[in-house]
Scaffold this motif. Structure first.
Motif, PDB file in Angstrom:
ATOM      1  N   SER A  22      -7.092  -8.029 -10.527  1.00 53.04           N
ATOM      2  CA  SER A  22      -7.412  -8.365  -9.143  1.00 53.04           C
ATOM      3  C   SER A  22      -6.678  -9.639  -8.756  1.00 53.04           C
ATOM      4  O   SER A  22      -6.333 -10.458  -9.614  1.00 53.04           O
ATOM      5  CB  SER A  22      -8.915  -8.563  -8.984  1.00 53.04           C
ATOM      6  OG  SER A  22      -9.318  -9.696  -9.697  1.00 53.04           O
TER       7      SER A  22
ATOM      8  N   GLN B  64      -7.650  -6.571   5.560  1.00 52.42           N
ATOM      9  CA  GLN B  64      -6.482  -5.747   5.219  1.00 52.42           C
ATOM     10  C   GLN B  64      -5.218  -6.279   5.863  1.00 52.42           C
ATOM     11  O   GLN B  64      -4.167  -5.680   5.752  1.00 52.42           O
ATOM     12  CB  GLN B  64      -6.725  -4.296   5.635  1.00 52.42           C
ATOM     13  CG  GLN B  64      -7.688  -3.585   4.693  1.00 52.42           C
ATOM     14  CD  GLN B  64      -8.013  -2.199   5.168  1.00 52.42           C
ATOM     15  OE1 GLN B  64      -7.633  -1.799   6.255  1.00 52.42           O
ATOM     16  NE2 GLN B  64      -8.713  -1.449   4.333  1.00 52.42           N
TER      17      GLN B  64
ATOM     18  N   ARG C 289     -14.177  -2.416  -9.238  1.00 51.89           N
ATOM     19  CA  ARG C 289     -15.204  -1.909  -8.344  1.00 51.89           C
ATOM     20  C   ARG C 289     -16.596  -2.166  -8.920  1.00 51.89           C
ATOM     21  O   ARG C 289     -17.539  -2.488  -8.196  1.00 51.89           O
ATOM     22  CB  ARG C 289     -14.993  -0.407  -8.150  1.00 51.89           C
ATOM     23  CG  ARG C 289     -15.675   0.114  -6.916  1.00 51.89           C
ATOM     24  CD  ARG C 289     -15.243   1.531  -6.616  1.00 51.89           C
ATOM     25  NE  ARG C 289     -16.285   2.271  -5.961  1.00 51.89           N
ATOM     26  CZ  ARG C 289     -16.552   3.552  -6.161  1.00 51.89           C
ATOM     27  NH1 ARG C 289     -15.840   4.244  -7.038  1.00 51.89           N
ATOM     28  NH2 ARG C 289     -17.520   4.155  -5.522  1.00 51.89           N
TER      29      ARG C 289
ATOM     30  N   HIS D 179       0.832  -1.201   0.000  1.00 47.41           N
ATOM     31  CA  HIS D 179       0.000   0.000   0.000  1.00 47.41           C
ATOM     32  C   HIS D 179       0.863   1.245   0.000  1.00 47.41           C
ATOM     33  O   HIS D 179       1.910   1.278   0.635  1.00 47.41           O
ATOM     34  CB  HIS D 179      -0.909   0.002   1.237  1.00 47.41           C
ATOM     35  CG  HIS D 179      -2.029  -0.977   1.143  1.00 47.41           C
ATOM     36  ND1 HIS D 179      -3.028  -0.881   0.207  1.00 47.41           N
ATOM     37  CD2 HIS D 179      -2.284  -2.098   1.861  1.00 47.41           C
ATOM     38  CE1 HIS D 179      -3.860  -1.889   0.374  1.00 47.41           C
ATOM     39  NE2 HIS D 179      -3.431  -2.651   1.352  1.00 47.41           N
TER      40      HIS D 179
ATOM     41  N   LEU E  80     -11.354   2.491  -9.733  1.00 44.52           N
ATOM     42  CA  LEU E  80     -12.339   3.163  -8.878  1.00 44.52           C
ATOM     43  C   LEU E  80     -13.548   3.663  -9.652  1.00 44.52           C
ATOM     44  O   LEU E  80     -14.491   4.186  -9.078  1.00 44.52           O
ATOM     45  CB  LEU E  80     -11.678   4.332  -8.143  1.00 44.52           C
ATOM     46  CG  LEU E  80     -10.594   3.913  -7.151  1.00 44.52           C
ATOM     47  CD1 LEU E  80      -9.912   5.119  -6.587  1.00 44.52           C
ATOM     48  CD2 LEU E  80     -11.193   3.073  -6.040  1.00 44.52           C
TER      49      LEU E  80
ATOM     50  N   SER F 199      -0.095  -0.407  -7.216  1.00 51.63           N
ATOM     51  CA  SER F 199      -0.968   0.036  -6.132  1.00 51.63           C
ATOM     52  C   SER F 199      -2.213   0.764  -6.628  1.00 51.63           C
ATOM     53  O   SER F 199      -2.219   1.395  -7.676  1.00 51.63           O
ATOM     54  CB  SER F 199      -0.186   0.968  -5.210  1.00 51.63           C
ATOM     55  OG  SER F 199       0.100   2.154  -5.908  1.00 51.63           O
ATOM     56  N   ASN F 200      -3.262   0.657  -5.848  1.00 48.94           N
ATOM     57  CA  ASN F 200      -4.491   1.407  -6.071  1.00 48.94           C
ATOM     58  C   ASN F 200      -4.862   2.127  -4.788  1.00 48.94           C
ATOM     59  O   ASN F 200      -4.430   1.736  -3.710  1.00 48.94           O
ATOM     60  CB  ASN F 200      -5.637   0.467  -6.427  1.00 48.94           C
ATOM     61  CG  ASN F 200      -5.476  -0.098  -7.809  1.00 48.94           C
ATOM     62  OD1 ASN F 200      -5.219   0.634  -8.743  1.00 48.94           O
ATOM     63  ND2 ASN F 200      -5.612  -1.404  -7.926  1.00 48.94           N
ATOM     64  N   ASN F 201      -5.651   3.161  -4.909  1.00 47.21           N
ATOM     65  CA  ASN F 201      -6.142   3.831  -3.720  1.00 47.21           C
ATOM     66  C   ASN F 201      -7.568   3.403  -3.459  1.00 47.21           C
ATOM     67  O   ASN F 201      -8.246   2.861  -4.341  1.00 47.21           O
ATOM     68  CB  ASN F 201      -6.075   5.345  -3.907  1.00 47.21           C
ATOM     69  CG  ASN F 201      -4.632   5.785  -4.077  1.00 47.21           C
ATOM     70  OD1 ASN F 201      -3.731   5.277  -3.421  1.00 47.21           O
ATOM     71  ND2 ASN F 201      -4.420   6.719  -4.992  1.00 47.21           N
ATOM     72  N   LEU F 202      -8.039   3.635  -2.248  1.00 48.20           N
ATOM     73  CA  LEU F 202      -9.417   3.274  -1.923  1.00 48.20           C
ATOM     74  C   LEU F 202     -10.397   4.362  -2.344  1.00 48.20           C
ATOM     75  O   LEU F 202     -11.573   4.112  -2.535  1.00 48.20           O
ATOM     76  CB  LEU F 202      -9.549   2.997  -0.418  1.00 48.20           C
ATOM     77  CG  LEU F 202      -8.818   1.728   0.029  1.00 48.20           C
ATOM     78  CD1 LEU F 202      -8.805   1.617   1.538  1.00 48.20           C
ATOM     79  CD2 LEU F 202      -9.463   0.494  -0.586  1.00 48.20           C
ATOM     80  N   LYS F 203      -9.880   5.604  -2.462  1.00 47.48           N
ATOM     81  CA  LYS F 203     -10.723   6.708  -2.899  1.00 47.48           C
ATOM     82  C   LYS F 203      -9.956   7.568  -3.876  1.00 47.48           C
ATOM     83  O   LYS F 203      -8.729   7.565  -3.899  1.00 47.48           O
ATOM     84  CB  LYS F 203     -11.112   7.570  -1.691  1.00 47.48           C
ATOM     85  CG  LYS F 203     -12.333   7.080  -0.959  1.00 47.48           C
ATOM     86  CD  LYS F 203     -12.729   8.085   0.086  1.00 47.48           C
ATOM     87  CE  LYS F 203     -13.675   7.456   1.099  1.00 47.48           C
ATOM     88  NZ  LYS F 203     -13.783   8.288   2.298  1.00 47.48           N
TER      89      LYS F 203
ATOM     90  N   THR G 161     -13.233  -5.854   7.867  1.00 48.83           N
ATOM     91  CA  THR G 161     -12.417  -5.074   6.948  1.00 48.83           C
ATOM     92  C   THR G 161     -10.970  -5.060   7.410  1.00 48.83           C
ATOM     93  O   THR G 161     -10.046  -5.222   6.604  1.00 48.83           O
ATOM     94  CB  THR G 161     -12.966  -3.636   6.859  1.00 48.83           C
ATOM     95  OG1 THR G 161     -14.348  -3.711   6.533  1.00 48.83           O
ATOM     96  CG2 THR G 161     -12.241  -2.836   5.803  1.00 48.83           C
TER      97      THR G 161
ATOM     98  N   MET H 193      -0.615  -5.540  -0.027  1.00 52.08           N
ATOM     99  CA  MET H 193      -1.935  -5.473  -0.633  1.00 52.08           C
ATOM    100  C   MET H 193      -2.484  -6.876  -0.781  1.00 52.08           C
ATOM    101  O   MET H 193      -1.809  -7.761  -1.194  1.00 52.08           O
ATOM    102  CB  MET H 193      -1.830  -4.819  -1.993  1.00 52.08           C
ATOM    103  CG  MET H 193      -1.535  -3.363  -1.863  1.00 52.08           C
ATOM    104  SD  MET H 193      -1.837  -2.502  -3.402  1.00 52.08           S
ATOM    105  CE  MET H 193      -0.460  -3.069  -4.372  1.00 52.08           C
TER     106      MET H 193
END
Lengths: 481, 481, 481
Positions: free
Chosen positions: A148, B462, B388, A92, A203, A115-119, B458, B481
């Motif tokens: 994924s 993680q 998503r 992360h 996202l 990496s990806n962000n959650l938002k 959650t 991740m």
């Protein structure tokens, strides 16, 4: 996919002729390094091992990092980085800090930032740009972040498209070659400045569906309340009858086809507006206004929402005869009929039979074409169509569908347009309102198909401009495709 | 796709600048050799010729081996092998013997083994391993065996995924480059030890569908006999009525929705069990039991079987009113109504109208969402979804579908749960039995969505672990991740 | 994808070890040249820029050529050509003339001809061949012409297949590498002589659908008039009743299933004919007659047209009970029933109930299997099936579908075959005519499945020939796949 330079060296050394390639001569597999032993790291490692690579994990605690794929080694981050020229960063962004201290060991390496962000928009710079800043001596490649852990683990990668970006063409080539070996289709999106865009991909949540869905919800809400007032409340107020049980099916089955037809016509309206605009401007070289561009880009989604509503309308229609209220009405009608008239044969209205049957047939054909249009918009079906086939289906078949569905609407009201009882509280019924836009689209489309208009439009679309001296035009624009 | 070394040499010799590339300078195409002039050999040759390769067939009887694609040459096996560095073996394994005698001519060549077996496990070693043993001096590559002669002949290869394995990286590169040129997507599966797996691919017969289909057949059989006893046999024994004609449609139309709903809930049950297990264990780093893993891997097929049954249920429902028995019952009811009551208006039960209409609407919406879920599981549609979007559809929309369909079931029995006549021979009706699993799944899912539970889950997902000292956890697991 | 030689040089110069690849070391992107600033030219330029290339437009009027993608340069044709080794020709063939004068500047360049014609066969030679004649010193590659400006602009290229042809292998490699970088799947179609075929691709309009659609239209027309005469005109002439209102739905709902069943059987007839032919000839090495080949190639389309008609039949059936005529008939029947018989209970015919229900169930199951067959013919679904799965679905499931649908037809007429009133004007009803072909196919298929016949056929398909001495056969044919 071009080779990294070390792969090239390897090849020069073991040429086909110099030593025979038997079962005994299995060359040591190329080593790749993965930082991070989470779900993604482990799935990626498994997949790389399956594809014939060697995998070295870098971990802070190499001796207690949970189950790893069989055949992989675990070392400290520094040692792992040493052993490979490609390092996958499956950590992360919050924990990138430790990479700064590792920077000397990562000099000259290719770092793949998955990496990806959650938002969206939490950080001022993209994760990959941040990584590049931490380790300036490495070549950071952003990419594969749309994969994924699930897809990696289950080998669902065939032909899946992944995006890469990075400042080093060579580094991208190396990563691209690796991705191609995993069965992925790679698309290069340029330099690292595209990293933010790539990080936003996972996202996205039905972005291009939002406008059509909002339009649909808005129209459904409007027509629901409009018909609720005209039908249920009108009956309660004026006739003192409670017909609220009609809301669930009878009223919904009016709203869905109405909104479906309007949305279908909204698929074809922007094309017509664009043509009128081009005719008016006399050129195709001026950009359309933004709203028109955005509208044109969501026509497919608009059409699919319309198809969904048409599908609901069809099912609602099929179950009409098994509804309690309908069966009750039928039985009541027979009882009434019996009481009134026990001797003469029951009157059969042939016009009514023709009218309702035509109504049904147009509905069925319209729905059939609707489904055809929907099928050709499936990615794998659309991909098999030639350009001419696609434009035939989407333009000719599409307008035919709109025409048939509009006719279906007109026939529904064929004998009601002039009846005063139709206009309760001086409002037009829903089906009249829903015929306006489709009728406008069809009339405009018909005008655009008139030979004289069509000819001018075709010339404009081939590059001709009304305001330009004719001679020059031929020289410059008409030569281009 | 990296180059074979000879391809590289070729390129160095004819650089762009040294001699202009005109129409006259057509270089001799690269020659490839095919052993075997059967269907596969001929189709492959045709396809290679179309892609610009030269093709030489090796045959025992070069002068009488049937029609071959135009432009191909035929020679003896030895001569053909001499002329190319890549040899496709399109011969049944049973006839590999002759290759042993050809071994000297195949020294240093790349042999592509395309063979398949008719059954699994007939031979102790893979065909490709056997071939490598016969010709140890060649580099055997197993692969392309999933292509059919039919697909090759009709050019249906675009983007199709093929698998390669072999001990020589260079040989695999050469074969991969060729396959890419044919429009195939290549996936490297490692060394020749994977050959057996590759040879089993064309023999798979809906492996991942077996468990769901067995569950479906089992449930259908159980509910069929259960309802047969409760409905038809009960009526015959207790009321001495023969209602066996109901078996074909009325009974089937109970079994299908029951099994469909149960199977839909079985799609979501393993996810819930996994979450409970993770909560109980306080970590995600312990493997799930095997049965749970296998169950989770066939959720998609489980859902599609459920959709198939729901589709049958829908059609069975649509044709209800045109059935003879239903029309007969309707007419009988009218006749009865008339005899009893010729004067007062026929009573209209509004609760009944609302109840049945709600029942239908929930069924329609459930089916609509079902179909949406099915559409997103089409490979080409699923591939266009972001992670998503996919998880939104499969999790949120999936549970919503389950909720609506379960509500459809509850409303069906809304006024029957407390009626003693419902429990014939003290057994609950089918729809009650089928509501158990979905209700359990929905209740558990609801509990898992409670803020306190959701938060813990959650954190576990993680990387947090309950049993670990907290400080250490942050250092090791949470970074991955 | 192999490298062009200059790409290779570039790589040698900047090896990973010699200078670190930091954010600062962004190499100048490779320049590509586009002639033509029309829609296609601009969209292509945009896409190339997105993929990290530099783009130079060649224009006659570099200072007034309309909006171009940001980041692209515009120059005169000559200057633009100088700056790149790859030139895209996005100009209509009619305007190729100016390229002849530019020939010296294009010496040694790779020219990609993307042009299409508006009609087939307008020019004696392919556009690309004409271009090669105008600029003999360049290497012309025909290709990418199946991409639309629309797809380029919206990034809808992932995995799309494009075709290339050209006389220079090296030029094709360079173009192929570029196309792969855009995410396209490239298929090499050989030398420039294939250019004409490639130029015809975008002009194809459902070629493989023409025969099935013609057969469908022919059969629909025939059965429509046949049934019109037998039903409506017969009633008008003999019984002096006007039942013309039946044309819209009742008659159409006879024509569609009839034609659907015949077309489904026409999918399986050629396979049966081929098997009989192979048995008769005693070999598989003689080509089938052309008509049989053509027939076999459009079986999929034939089946999909049949599915479309079956879909229409299903919807026509679902709406039967809401038709005015049907409701009228029902009410009339009740009224008649009442008048005749007010005391005894209305007679229930159990045979009729079983018969009609079986009829419906077979129809539903047939339609269900039909839809399954249709789903597996979706490109993306079919691609996930192994060869054995595909043949299972298309052969076993296909023949089962035909069997069930034929049984559906037989049950429809179960009690009518021997009734004289069935044969109005001495003609058999439509459903009898439509059962002929399916019955023949099923009987032949059954005979082919008899062990003795099946064994011989399998041997023939494995290469055995009846006329050949047995010993030789084993040596030559049976070895081939």
């Amino acid at each position: 996919m071009p080779l990294g330079s070390n792969a090239y060296e390897e090849m020069k050394l073991q040429s086909v002729s110099s030593h025979p390639l038997g079962a005994a001569a299995v060359p040591a597999p190329e080593l790749l390094c993965i930082f991070g032993t989470g779900d993604l790291g482990r799935s990626l490692g498994l997949r790389l091992l399956q594809s014939g690579y060697g995998v070295v994990y870098g971990s802070r605690r190499p001796h207690s990092c949970g189950p790893l794929p069989e055949g992989a080694q675990v070392m400290t981050h520094a040692a792992a980085a040493q052993s490979a020229s490609l390092v996958f960063i499956c950590v992360h962004r919050e924990h990138y800090g430790f990479l700064e201290t590792l920077a000397p060991h990562l000099e000259g390496k290719v770092l793949v930032d998955l990496s990806n962000n959650l938002k969206k928009g939490v950080y001022p710079e993209a994760n990959a740009a941040y990584l590049q800043r931490l380790v300036p001596g490495a070549a950071v490649v952003k990419g594969l972040n749309t994969l994924s852990a699930w897809a990696l683990q289950n080998g669902l990668l065939a032909g899946k498209q992944v995006f890469l970006c990075g400042n080093s063409a060579e580094a991208k080539q190396a990563v691209g070659a690796m991705a191609t070996k995993l069965g992925l289709t790679v698309q290069d999106r340029g330099t690292l400045s595209a990293a933010r865009e790539l990080e936003d991909f996972p996202l996205r949540l039905f972005q291009e569906w939002r406008l059509p869905l909002r339009v649909a919800v808005g129209l459904i809400a409007f027509f629901f309340f409009y018909l609720l007032i005209r039908d249920v409340i009108y009956a309660a107020v004026e006739q003192e009858k409670d017909i609220s049980y009609r809301i669930m099916i009878a009223l919904a089955n009016k709203v869905f086809p109405i909104v479906s037809l309007i949305m279908l016509s909204l698929c074809y309206l922007p094309g017509v507006i664009a043509a009128v605009l081009q005719l008016y401007r006399g050129t195709k070289y001026r950009r359309f206004p933004d709203w028109l561009d955005r509208w044109m880009l969501c026509r497919k989604q608009m059409g699919l929402v319309a198809l969904g509503l048409a599908f609901l309308h069809a099912i609602y229609t099929f179950i009409i005869p098994i509804r309690y209220a309908v069966r009750h009405k039928l039985i009541s009608r027979v009882v009434d009929e019996m009481k009134d008239n026990l001797t003469t044969p029951f009157y059969f209205d042939k016009t009514e039979a023709w009218g309702t049957d035509s109504f049904f047939v147009l509905g069925i054909l319209g729905f059939f074409l609707y489904v055809l249009l929907g099928l050709t918009s499936l990615p794998s079906v659309g991909a098999t169509l030639s350009w001419r086939e696609f434009s035939f289906v989407q333009s000719k078949l599409g307008h035919l569908t709109l025409f048939i569905c509009t006719a279906h609407g007109y026939i529904y009201g064929w004998n009601k347009f002039l009846r005063p009882s139709t206009y309760k509280w001086y409002t037009p019924p829903g089906y009249m309102l829903c015929l306006i836009v489709p009728s406008v689209v069809l009339v405009l489309k018909f005008l655009l198909l008139l030979p004289c208009v069509d000819k001018t439009l075709t010339r404009i679309r081939q590059g001709w401009e009304r305001t330009q001296p004719k001679e020059e035009m031929v020289m410059t624009k008409a030569t281009n495709m």
